[in-house]
Design a protein around this motif. Structure first.
Motif, PDB file in Angstrom:
ATOM      1  N   ARG A   3     -15.047  62.136   9.404  1.00 10.35           N
ATOM      2  CA  ARG A   3     -14.840  60.723   9.270  1.00 10.35           C
ATOM      3  C   ARG A   3     -15.328  59.672   8.656  1.00 10.35           C
ATOM      4  NH1 ARG A   3     -12.156  58.198  13.729  1.00 10.35           N
ATOM      5  NH2 ARG A   3     -12.611  60.056  15.150  1.00 10.35           N
ATOM      6  N   ALA A  10     -11.966  55.633   1.734  1.00  8.98           N
ATOM      7  CA  ALA A  10     -10.994  54.938   1.634  1.00  8.98           C
ATOM      8  C   ALA A  10     -11.496  53.431   0.979  1.00  8.98           C
ATOM      9  CB  ALA A  10     -10.639  54.441   3.164  1.00  8.98           C
ATOM     10  N   VAL A 306     -29.127  62.847   5.584  1.00  4.83           N
ATOM     11  CA  VAL A 306     -30.754  62.633   6.050  1.00  4.83           C
ATOM     12  C   VAL A 306     -30.693  62.008   7.194  1.00  4.83           C
ATOM     13  CG1 VAL A 306     -32.631  61.401   5.263  1.00  4.83           C
ATOM     14  CG2 VAL A 306     -31.206  62.489   3.532  1.00  4.83           C
ATOM     15  N   PRO A 308     -29.130  61.040  11.007  1.00  7.01           N
ATOM     16  CA  PRO A 308     -28.026  61.154  11.711  1.00  7.01           C
ATOM     17  C   PRO A 308     -27.461  59.882  12.330  1.00  7.01           C
ATOM     18  CG  PRO A 308     -30.149  61.861  12.695  1.00  7.01           C
ATOM     19  CD  PRO A 308     -30.524  61.727  11.181  1.00  7.01           C
ATOM     20  N   ARG A 309     -28.432  58.747  12.319  1.00  4.80           N
ATOM     21  CA  ARG A 309     -27.790  57.490  12.944  1.00  4.80           C
ATOM     22  C   ARG A 309     -26.996  56.768  11.993  1.00  4.80           C
ATOM     23  NH1 ARG A 309     -33.726  54.924  13.362  1.00  4.80           N
ATOM     24  NH2 ARG A 309     -33.819  56.146  11.462  1.00  4.80           N
ATOM     25  N   ARG A 311     -24.426  58.676  10.556  1.00  4.42           N
ATOM     26  CA  ARG A 311     -23.227  59.151  10.631  1.00  4.42           C
ATOM     27  C   ARG A 311     -22.264  58.585  11.431  1.00  4.42           C
ATOM     28  NH1 ARG A 311     -26.282  65.004  11.473  1.00  4.42           N
ATOM     29  NH2 ARG A 311     -27.575  64.552   9.810  1.00  4.42           N
ATOM     30  N   ALA A 312     -22.673  57.941  12.440  1.00  4.29           N
ATOM     31  CA  ALA A 312     -21.649  57.278  13.302  1.00  4.29           C
ATOM     32  C   ALA A 312     -21.120  56.215  12.642  1.00  4.29           C
ATOM     33  CB  ALA A 312     -22.576  56.907  14.597  1.00  4.29           C
TER      34      ALA A 312
END
Lengths: 314, 528
Positions: A3, A10, A306, A308-309, A311-312
């Motif tokens: 996502r 986009a 690198v 994970p924070r 990615r959201a």
């Protein structure tokens, strides 16, 4: 993660569309009629008008924009007015100099900057740190064209290890790499200096974080805490700088290309602007914008890999 | 059986003594608490015991853990002991974990460093340990996906993964809500019983200390002034500082009666929605309701408390009342004028005092400029001599000398800074002050002084305030009425004493039950 990538994709597409409109508009408002410029000051108005018609300059703006974008999507960038060759061919010849040169320079600067920055951070305040930080001051301060000339003087003229300029083509990859080595070093020096400083300060910030203390309380040595916990967290600002530097190296190498007589994109765009070869200017600038946006996209993906924070957030 | 012996420990940093002649014995299977105010050397004692003193610190004396002198042990051997023979839990769970590693990997790392085991085995043991500390999320999660209490459980799992003999916990629950604090303290006590560890608990919270510790050491200015078994120490309290400390914690102030019933602030059916992350690319943005139909009134001169756990909407409500936050529904009025329009006359009626006294001041301005900041709300701000008089009066009101006006904020202590924040709020003579966790960062004795100051100000002129705090005992002593907030709603409100003595809502009951209580002290009265 998917996502995240789609979201970035986009916004990337949107940026490209906006950029193409801006580039087209800016090139349109640049003073100077290309047809008049090509024919010289003594040309008769009807000759100029005929050339304008031939070049398609008398068509409405919108249809010219549509033709330009439509062509680019199919890989057809149009034909250069001055070179009389397809722009795609012009770019293709030069990108094989500029792109490898940029990658070469960036690899060199990263290879120097990472160890230097990490070493300096791990010995904060020590002699090694002071020496490296002094060297980076110098690296930032020295203009790279001057450094390039010094390199030519030492390694090409005195030692004769490298040629002083020119590019033999990729038929002999070894010779090609050799020809790019001095320019790459000249380009890499200031970049490495900046990158090493960013690496050092970013690492030092991380070494002061609470989780480093936690890691030490677990029994990690200072060194282990740095390599296992601080380094990856310190990479985010470093990656940002690397992304910016790559974009700069691709188009901004114009002076170095000049010093070493390299047929790169920088020289192409410089010549095209002087000759009012608008179709070349538009296409090269668009290509550079595309590259910069792609590089940013890749940097964004690496951020997410690198940290994970990140990615959201799409 | 003695586990840890500290003998005549002194530490200097740059020639300044920070610890002097510390002597402490602690046994396995027991909880020893070190308490005292900030700067007393509690944390330094803990770091010395872990062999993690800051660079440049010089230590003398002995710290014997099971017969090994930490101060004489070389660094590589210390690394083998840390996490293995002794573990440590820190105050701030939000930043104590590496944000880019999974929690399972971070717990497994403790095992992998100290034992020759396969990665798979280490991860299996880490998962078991996370389960033991009561964490109900998968080990593959990242720290940012966890709440503060959950993260503290991870930090505890990391510290005890090798079943150390000594666990040091430095303010492990200070950053947590009361109910979470109660659960973490439960967990620590359970682990001490189960593993037979010694727990060195460092905390400024005397109620926690009295609740859980077997022995208590009270520190002041780098020395242990009194030490003993908890019941004995609480009964005897030989040292005046110990008595003063407990008295300050139990401090109850006398508030004058509320003068009138005239309404000042009215919050009616306020709703605040925050947009959150889109679930699909072009779908509608879902919202999070931070304030759900909140209504309250504050009368002139009335002191109202607001309690609730972090994330319940306290801060959002504060900002909404100050007109700093748009609301999606309802009205907020002061003297019947809506705050959303925010003209100066209205803003002058409300001032705010924040938690962090240092962060809320510009460090490059002098105090006279800092505390006169609200003057821009006045149509005719005092100038020249009038301004100087107003500054002197504001400083005098909060108990500071007039020459403070020429100083910078870093020249003041935490308590003095909070006085300055109050002076800044008072200088335009507001009708309502919002105290947003205004005493939470202060030491107990300083906190008692600031609370006295607030009560004093109320006696001088009718001052209404909204006192927001997670500390129930403070709210109980400084307010007439209290509101309890949970998940964006006010679930209970009433006269403070009634609510505390006889809470009706289950949430209020659980809050009050979870809050550690100071024991009734015969000496508290003497020390005043």
């Amino acid at each position: 993660m998917i996502r995240f990538a789609l979201g970035r994709l986009a916004s990337l597409t949107a940026s490209l569309i906006v950029a193409s409109i801006v580039i087209f508009a800016v090139v349109e408002v640049i003073p100077g009629d290309p047809a008049a410029f090509m024919l010289g000051v003594n040309a008769r108005p009807d000759t100029i008008a005929a050339l304008r018609a031939e070049m398609g300059l008398d068509e409405p703006l919108v249809s010219r924009y549509a033709a330009w974008v439509g062509g680019m999507v199919q890989g057809n960038f149009g034909v250069s007015w001055t070179y009389k060759t397809p722009v795609a061919t012009l770019i293709a010849d030069r990108i094989w100099v500029s792109l490898p040169l940029a990658i070469y320079a960036l690899t060199l600067s990263t290879l120097v900057a990472f160890p230097a920055g990490i070493y300096a951070a791990s010995r904060r305040g020590g002699a090694g740190d002071t020496a490296i930080m002094g060297a980076t001051q110098l690296g930032v301060a020295i203009p790279n064209f001057w450094f390039a000339m010094i390199l030519v003087l030492i390694f090409a003229i005195n030692l004769r290890w490298f040629s002083a300029g020119g590019f033999p083509g990729w038929a002999d990859p070894w010779a090609a790499l050799k020809a790019l080595t001095l320019p790459a070093i000249a380009l890499a020096l200031p970049q490495a200096a900046i990158l090493a400083r960013v690496m050092r300060s970013s690492l030092l910030d991380m070494l002061g974080e609470d989780f480093i203390r936690t890691a030490r309380a677990k029994g990690l040595t200072r060194r282990q805490a740095l390599w296992r916990h601080a380094l990856r967290n310190a990479l985010i600002p470093v990656l940002t700088i690397i992304g910016l530097q790559f974009s700069f190296l691709l188009a901004g190498a114009i002076i170095i290309e000049q010093v070493f007589f390299l047929p790169g994109l920088g020289r192409l765009i410089f010549q095209a602007i002087s000759a009012r070869d608008l179709i070349v200017v538009e296409s090269v600038v668009m290509l550079l914008v595309f590259t910069v946006i792609m590089v940013n996209f890749i940097v964004d993906l690496t951020y997410a890999a690198v940290d994970p924070r990140l990615r959201a957030r799409a | 059986m003695t586990l840890l012996t500290i003998k005549d420990l002194s530490v200097q940093i740059g020639g300044t003594p920070v610890l002097q002649g510390i002597d402490l014995d602690m046994a396995a299977g027991q909880i020893t608490a070190i308490t005292g105010e900030s700067g007393s050397g509690k944390s330094m004692t803990a770091l010395a015991t872990m062999g993690l003193l800051p660079q440049g610190a010089v230590a003398q004396g002995q710290i014997l853990l099971d017969g090994t002198d930490i101060l004489q042990t070389p660094e590589p051997a210390l690394c083998r002991m840390r996490g293995n023979a002794m573990g440590m839990v820190f105050q701030e769970p939000m930043t104590a974990l590496n944000p880019v590693q999974t929690i399972g990997a971070q717990v497994a790392e403790t095992i992998l460093i100290h034992e020759q085991v396969t990665k798979a085995e280490a991860h299996a043991r880490a998962a078991a340990m996370l389960e033991r500390v009561g964490l109900k999320v998968a080990p593959t999660r990242y720290p940012h996906e966890l709440s503060g209490g959950q993260r503290q459980r991870v930090v505890i799992a990391m510290a005890i993964a090798m079943r150390p003999k000594l666990l040091i916990a430095d303010e492990p629950t200070t950053a947590l809500d009361v109910t979470t604090q109660a659960r973490i303290l439960d967990l620590l006590q359970g682990l001490v019983d189960e593993f037979g560890m010694g727990l060195l608990l460092i905390t400024h919270d005397l109620a926690v200390v009295a609740d859980v510790a077997d022995r208590i050491a009270v520190m002041q200015h780098g020395r242990i002034v009194e030490e003993g078994a908890t019941p004995d120490l609480l009964r005897a309290m030989r040292h005046p500082y110990t008595r003063a400390l407990f008295a300050a914690s139990a401090r109850a102030v006398d508030l004058p009666p509320v003068p009138t019933d005239a309404p000042l602030l009215a919050v009616r059916n306020v709703v605040r929605d925050y947009p959150t992350k889109r679930l699909s690319l072009f779908g509608p943005r879902p919202t999070f309701r931070a304030l759900n139909n909140v209504s309250l009134t504050i009368n002139r001169g009335e002191r109202v408390g607001l309690v609730g756990e972090s994330g319940c909407g306290k801060s959002t409500l504060t900002r909404a009342i100050l007109g700093l936050e748009p609301v999606q529904g309802g009205t907020i009025t002061v003297d019947d004028a809506p705050v959303s329009q925010g003209d100066h006359a209205l803003r002058r009626k409300m001032q705010v005092v924040f938690q962090d006294p240092y962060g809320s001041f510009n460090p490059r301005h002098r105090v006279d400029r800092l505390i006169t900041e609200p003057f821009h709300l006045l149509d005719n701000p005092p100038k020249g001599e009038d301004r100087a008089k107003a500054i002197a009066k504001a400083l005098k009101d909060v108990g500071l000398p007039p020459d403070a006006a020429g100083k910078y904020i870093h020249e003041f202590s935490g308590g003095q800074r909070q006085r300055l924040a109050i002076a800044r709020a008072l200088i335009v003579e507001p009708d309502l002050i919002i105290f947003d966790e205004a005493v939470s960062a202060l030491d107990v004795s300083v906190r008692a002084q600031v609370l006295d100051l607030i009560a004093d100000l109320c006696r001088k002129r009718p001052l209404a305030y909204l006192f927001i705090s997670h500390d129930l005992s403070v709210v109980r002593s400084i307010t007439d009425r209290v509101l309890v907030m949970q998940a964006g709603k006010i679930v209970e409100s009433g006269v403070t004493e009634t609510v505390f003595a006889n809470p009706q809502h289950p949430y209020t009951q659980s809050l009050i039950a979870a809050a550690p209580q100071l024991p009734e002290l015969a000496y508290a009265a003497d020390a005043l």
